[in-house]
Write a protein that holds these residues in place. Structure first.
Motif, PDB file in Angstrom:
ATOM      1  N   THR A   1       0.876  -1.169   0.000  1.00  0.00           N
ATOM      2  CA  THR A   1       0.000   0.000   0.000  1.00  0.00           C
ATOM      3  C   THR A   1       0.906   1.208   0.000  1.00  0.00           C
ATOM      4  O   THR A   1       1.549   1.481   1.003  1.00  0.00           O
ATOM      5  CB  THR A   1      -0.846   0.042   1.286  1.00  0.00           C
ATOM      6  N   PRO A   2       1.002   1.890  -1.110  1.00  0.00           N
ATOM      7  CA  PRO A   2       1.878   3.062  -1.078  1.00  0.00           C
ATOM      8  C   PRO A   2       1.333   4.013  -0.026  1.00  0.00           C
ATOM      9  O   PRO A   2       0.159   4.345  -0.035  1.00  0.00           O
ATOM     10  CB  PRO A   2       1.743   3.655  -2.483  1.00  0.00           C
ATOM     11  N   ILE A   3       2.170   4.384   0.884  1.00  0.00           N
ATOM     12  CA  ILE A   3       1.715   5.217   1.989  1.00  0.00           C
ATOM     13  C   ILE A   3       2.119   6.651   1.705  1.00  0.00           C
ATOM     14  O   ILE A   3       3.271   6.922   1.430  1.00  0.00           O
ATOM     15  CB  ILE A   3       2.329   4.721   3.315  1.00  0.00           C
ATOM     16  N   PRO A   4       1.157   7.542   1.754  1.00  0.00           N
ATOM     17  CA  PRO A   4       1.496   8.939   1.495  1.00  0.00           C
ATOM     18  C   PRO A   4       2.606   9.389   2.435  1.00  0.00           C
ATOM     19  O   PRO A   4       2.681   8.933   3.574  1.00  0.00           O
ATOM     20  CB  PRO A   4       0.205   9.686   1.813  1.00  0.00           C
ATOM     21  N   ARG A   5       3.430  10.278   1.924  1.00  0.00           N
ATOM     22  CA  ARG A   5       4.592  10.702   2.696  1.00  0.00           C
ATOM     23  C   ARG A   5       4.217  11.170   4.095  1.00  0.00           C
ATOM     24  O   ARG A   5       4.883  10.833   5.062  1.00  0.00           O
ATOM     25  CB  ARG A   5       5.303  11.827   1.957  1.00  0.00           C
ATOM     26  N   THR A   6       3.138  11.926   4.182  1.00  0.00           N
ATOM     27  CA  THR A   6       2.775  12.462   5.495  1.00  0.00           C
ATOM     28  C   THR A   6       2.472  11.340   6.477  1.00  0.00           C
ATOM     29  O   THR A   6       2.872  11.384   7.623  1.00  0.00           O
ATOM     30  CB  THR A   6       1.517  13.331   5.421  1.00  0.00           C
TER      31      THR A   6
ATOM     32  N   ARG B   1      -3.809  11.335  -3.152  1.00  0.00           N
ATOM     33  CA  ARG B   1      -5.168  11.791  -3.468  1.00  0.00           C
ATOM     34  C   ARG B   1      -6.198  11.148  -2.539  1.00  0.00           C
ATOM     35  O   ARG B   1      -7.146  11.762  -2.094  1.00  0.00           O
ATOM     36  CB  ARG B   1      -5.525  11.476  -4.927  1.00  0.00           C
ATOM     37  N   ASP B   2      -5.968   9.871  -2.266  1.00  0.00           N
ATOM     38  CA  ASP B   2      -6.864   9.136  -1.387  1.00  0.00           C
ATOM     39  C   ASP B   2      -6.889   9.769   0.002  1.00  0.00           C
ATOM     40  O   ASP B   2      -7.945   9.968   0.604  1.00  0.00           O
ATOM     41  CB  ASP B   2      -6.377   7.683  -1.286  1.00  0.00           C
ATOM     42  N   LEU B   3      -5.722  10.105   0.465  1.00  0.00           N
ATOM     43  CA  LEU B   3      -5.612  10.742   1.777  1.00  0.00           C
ATOM     44  C   LEU B   3      -6.355  12.075   1.784  1.00  0.00           C
ATOM     45  O   LEU B   3      -7.110  12.381   2.704  1.00  0.00           O
ATOM     46  CB  LEU B   3      -4.145  10.940   2.130  1.00  0.00           C
ATOM     47  N   GLU B   4      -6.153  12.849   0.715  1.00  0.00           N
ATOM     48  CA  GLU B   4      -6.844  14.139   0.609  1.00  0.00           C
ATOM     49  C   GLU B   4      -8.354  13.960   0.647  1.00  0.00           C
ATOM     50  O   GLU B   4      -9.074  14.699   1.288  1.00  0.00           O
ATOM     51  CB  GLU B   4      -6.539  14.800  -0.735  1.00  0.00           C
TER      52      GLU B   4
ATOM     53  N   PHE C   1      -4.490  14.094  16.562  1.00  0.00           N
ATOM     54  CA  PHE C   1      -4.108  15.474  16.809  1.00  0.00           C
ATOM     55  C   PHE C   1      -5.336  16.316  17.114  1.00  0.00           C
ATOM     56  O   PHE C   1      -6.424  16.040  16.639  1.00  0.00           O
ATOM     57  CB  PHE C   1      -3.387  16.044  15.590  1.00  0.00           C
ATOM     58  N   LYS C   2      -5.113  17.363  17.909  1.00  0.00           N
ATOM     59  CA  LYS C   2      -6.218  18.258  18.262  1.00  0.00           C
ATOM     60  C   LYS C   2      -6.459  19.259  17.143  1.00  0.00           C
ATOM     61  O   LYS C   2      -7.580  19.590  16.828  1.00  0.00           O
ATOM     62  CB  LYS C   2      -5.878  19.047  19.521  1.00  0.00           C
ATOM     63  N   ALA C   3      -5.391  19.786  16.614  1.00  0.00           N
ATOM     64  CA  ALA C   3      -5.540  20.845  15.621  1.00  0.00           C
ATOM     65  C   ALA C   3      -5.002  20.421  14.257  1.00  0.00           C
ATOM     66  O   ALA C   3      -5.552  20.753  13.232  1.00  0.00           O
ATOM     67  CB  ALA C   3      -4.825  22.109  16.093  1.00  0.00           C
ATOM     68  N   ALA C   4      -3.919  19.680  14.252  1.00  0.00           N
ATOM     69  CA  ALA C   4      -3.273  19.344  12.986  1.00  0.00           C
ATOM     70  C   ALA C   4      -4.107  18.345  12.197  1.00  0.00           C
ATOM     71  O   ALA C   4      -4.798  17.506  12.760  1.00  0.00           O
ATOM     72  CB  ALA C   4      -1.895  18.763  13.261  1.00  0.00           C
ATOM     73  N   ASP C   5      -4.037  18.473  10.890  1.00  0.00           N
ATOM     74  CA  ASP C   5      -4.748  17.580  10.007  1.00  0.00           C
ATOM     75  C   ASP C   5      -3.732  17.059   9.000  1.00  0.00           C
ATOM     76  O   ASP C   5      -3.144  17.813   8.239  1.00  0.00           O
ATOM     77  CB  ASP C   5      -5.858  18.378   9.298  1.00  0.00           C
ATOM     78  N   LEU C   6      -3.524  15.733   9.046  1.00  0.00           N
ATOM     79  CA  LEU C   6      -2.429  15.175   8.259  1.00  0.00           C
ATOM     80  C   LEU C   6      -2.598  15.384   6.763  1.00  0.00           C
ATOM     81  O   LEU C   6      -1.631  15.461   6.024  1.00  0.00           O
ATOM     82  CB  LEU C   6      -2.274  13.694   8.562  1.00  0.00           C
ATOM     83  N   ALA C   7      -3.850  15.439   6.319  1.00  0.00           N
ATOM     84  CA  ALA C   7      -4.058  15.614   4.886  1.00  0.00           C
ATOM     85  C   ALA C   7      -3.782  17.052   4.478  1.00  0.00           C
ATOM     86  O   ALA C   7      -3.272  17.330   3.411  1.00  0.00           O
ATOM     87  CB  ALA C   7      -5.476  15.218   4.509  1.00  0.00           C
TER      88      ALA C   7
END
Ligand code: ADP
Ligand code: MG
Length: 649
Positions: free
Chosen positions: A409-414, A603-606, A624-630
């Motif tokens: 599963t290619p994992i997005p960099r983030t 794109r999937d992550l987005e 995370f409380k505020a951060a959003d990985l996408a």
């Protein structure tokens, strides 16, 4: 997860918090001062007054005006009461009613300017008030997700008390704060609880995001440093000449990415630090071969290896493909729930006496009776499907803790930075030479006859075909064709000698048998609902047909597509879909535009957000409380670089 206040006094140390309040707070996971300040409001509303003339008919808004009459309170039935006064706002004379807030009477004075938040009815010139705001202060209303544990207002007082008593000790390093124009974390938290404007909120959130991402990275670095202990036992002194000679005997030349990956893994084997490496690459990119080569390397040092996979089918497939390439060179065996007692006994013996070089299996490998003489190289495939505990349990059996994680599963960099940030990463991007890129088309269900004739032509050329169908017995909804209908359709077209059905509800041995007729090309059309069998490998297959393709996310579609294109023959993926949403239609379009798994995963992550990306809780993603990985990947990368710098110093 967060500690900014020290001492992190308990909530019962705050004035006014007795045993009852304490219990209620505990029920929403609030125990100490840090928990309080990190309980960020989950919504903000502004009370900027609107011009009532611009309100359509009825709307919830805030009106600002002058009180015209003394408020009067009327008592109604069963403890209900109503407070009424008139005010003038934007030249409209309106009646304002508050239910069950009689105490407002003393606050409302004639000729005073007030703001009223509530539902305004333009025709009746009436307003049903929810909140009264005096003067100009408290323009922002905030709400906490308190799950009915206590009133919003009570909690806000508690937050206020906490800030009064708290000593903030930890923060983002000053030079980073200056470099990225961030505020002290204590200020940011304060503003999030007591903002004057939306601008305050967004400025403060930016600081909190950075804080979270940075602290998380620092934590990962700490973990990495702790795990990567120097231990001479980690060294696997393989014989490089034998390894080189062996690679020469392979029937193909390794791709550059494969060579680089083998080199990195072998370097890890020789190193006195334990290996924690993630090997990423699309299906068919040649990861298994890379792992096998490194198993061979370990064997030259008389070190045993284990390959753990999540499903039996995958285990079988790995066993077969590795046996094909390595049978003369490695003594390898398969251990799953289906292994007979007698076979198992023999395998366990050979593992114990060191004869067995490589054991491939499911979680059967972590059972207590599996004992190795000298386990030193552990490979787990599709690793995010294993719980952390399962992995650790196998790792405990090893003398040398060298672990290679493989994932198709290619994992997005983030995500890979956050979940696998403590690992080294090798990526195989290029496919073995001679592979043609898979042609993907999107068809509506009314184009089925064209699709069938295309399938017929590929079938006539001797190729195999995968058909993925939804798992339902009868039309629960009108949109889905059932798997049985699809099976019937193909039976009519191609006859029972050519079509095999595999569905999720079949018994395992039936499934294996059915798969076998497809893998050995006895039947060349597989209608299947089970899409999880990532391991299946039939290079003769050139067509992947997916019914109701809109049911799947991009990553799954990409995985499915990866079943074909495994030879030098041109392959095709046909998505049959009448998407109901724009998002689903976009997924179909993206699939036809790119075959790059990494682009698709981003794109999937987005589109789906990180929570859904792995589909499993055990992915170990931080919350995370505020951060959003996408959304915040740029900031994440900065935070990571800064954390690395910090550790270098
Ligand atoms: P993955 O584990 O990444 O899905 P595999 O290692 O199973 O990929 O390889 C897929 C197929 O490609 C196998 O049949 C394998 O023998 C073949 N293969 C692997 N590397 C190469 C290469 N460099 N050149 C040609 N074929 C290769
Ligand atoms: Mg594989």
């Amino acid at each position: 997860m967060y500690n900014v206040i020290e001492p992190a006094f308990l909530i019962d140390d705050l004035p006014g918090v007795g045993p009852k309040t304490k219990e209620r707070l505990n029920s929403i996971q609030i125990f100490n001062a840090n928990d309080v300040v990190f309980k960020i409001p989950n919504s903000y509303m502004s009370h900027i007054p609107v011009n009532l003339n611009l309100v359509e008919i009825e709307e919830t808004i805030t009106a600002q005006g002058t009180v015209k009459t003394e408020p009067s309170v009327t008592y109604m039935r069963r403890g209900m009461n109503r407070l009424v006064f008139f005010m003038e706002a934007n030249d409209i004379y309106l009646k304002v009613t508050f239910f069950n807030q009689p105490y407002l009477r003393d606050k409302i004075k004639v000729n005073q300017t007030v703001k009223v938040h509530g539902k305004f009815n333009k025709l009746k010139q009436e307003m049903s008030g929810k909140k009264l705001i005096l003067g100009s202060k408290e323009d922002m209303e905030i709400r906490y997700a308190l799950n009915k544990a206590m009133h919003n207002r009570t909690f806000k007082n508690l937050v206020s008390e906490t800030f009064k008593h708290a000593q903030f000790k930890y923060d983002i390093p000053t030079e980073l704060r200056e470099k990225y124009h961030l505020m002290p974390i204590s200020d940011a938290l304060y503003l999030l609880h007591f903002p004057q404007s939306f601008k305050d909120v967004s400025r403060a959130r930016r600081t909190l995001k950075f804080y979270e991402l940075f602290m998380y990275q620092v934590k990962i670095m700490e973990k990495r440093r702790a795990e990567r202990v120097r231990d001479a036992n980690s060294i696997v002194p393989y014989d490089i000449d034998k390894l080189k000679a062996f690679i020469q005997t392979l029937p193909f030349e390794l791709t550059n990415d494969q060579k680089t990956s083998v080199n990195s893994i072998c370097r890890d084997l020789l190193s006195e630090y334990s290996m924690h490496r993630l090997l990423q690459g699309d299906v068919g990119s040649g990861k298994t071969i890379v792992a096998g080569i490194c198993v061979y390397a370990a064997k030259t040092a008389r070190v045993q290896s284990a390959l753990m996979v999540p499903t039996e089918v995958l285990a079988n497939q790995h066993f077969e493909s590795l046996s094909e390439t390595f049978s003369g060179e490695l003594n390898l065996a398969l251990l799953t729930g289906s292994t007979t007692k007698k076979e198992k006994c023999e395998i366990l013996n050979q593992l114990k006496n060191g004869n067995m070089d490589l054991i491939i299996g499911t979680h059967a490998l972590i059972e207590d009776d599996v004992v190795f003489k000298n386990l030193g190289f552990i490979i787990t495939d599709e690793q995010h499907r294993f719980g952390v505990n399962q992995r650790e349990k196998l790792n405990e059996k090893a003398r040398h803790k060298n672990v290679l994680y493989m994932t198709a599963t290619p994992i997005p960099r983030t995500l890979s930075i956050t979940t696998f940030g403590d690992m080294d990463v090798s990526i195989i991007k290029t496919m073995p030479a001679g592979r043609k890129s898979i042609e993907t088309t999107w068809r509506r269900s009314n184009e089925l006859s064209e699709v069938m004739s295309f399938i017929r032509s590929e079938h006539n050329r001797g190729h195999s075909i995968y058909v993925v169908a939804p798992l339902i017995e009868e039309s629960e909804t009108l949109d889905l064709i059932t798997v049985n209908e699809i099976y019937e359709l193909f039976l009519r077209e191609f006859g029972s000698e050519e079509v095999v059905l595999v569905h999720g509800k079949m018994k395992n041995d039936e499934k294996v048998k059915a798969m076998d007729t497809f893998e050995t090309l006895k039947k060349r059309i597989l209608v299947s609902t089970t899409v999880i069998e990532v391991g299946i490998n039939v290079p003769n297959a050139t067509v992947m047909v997916i019914f109701n393709a809109e049911r799947f996310g991009l990553s799954t579609l990409h995985q499915l597509r990866g079943r074909v294109g495994r030879s030098d023959k041109q392959s095709y993926c046909i998505l049959i879909s009448d998407p109901k949403t724009e998002q689903a239609a976009e997924r179909m379009n993206i699939m036809t535009e790119t075959t790059d798994g990494f682009i698709l995963s981003e794109r999937d992550l987005e589109m789906r957000g990180p929570g859904d990306f792995f589909g499993v809780r055990q992915s170990g993603l931080p919350e995370f409380k505020a951060a959003d990985l996408a959304e915040d990947y740029k900031m994440l990368e900065i935070a990571r670089d800064e954390a690395i710098q910090l550790f270098k110093r």
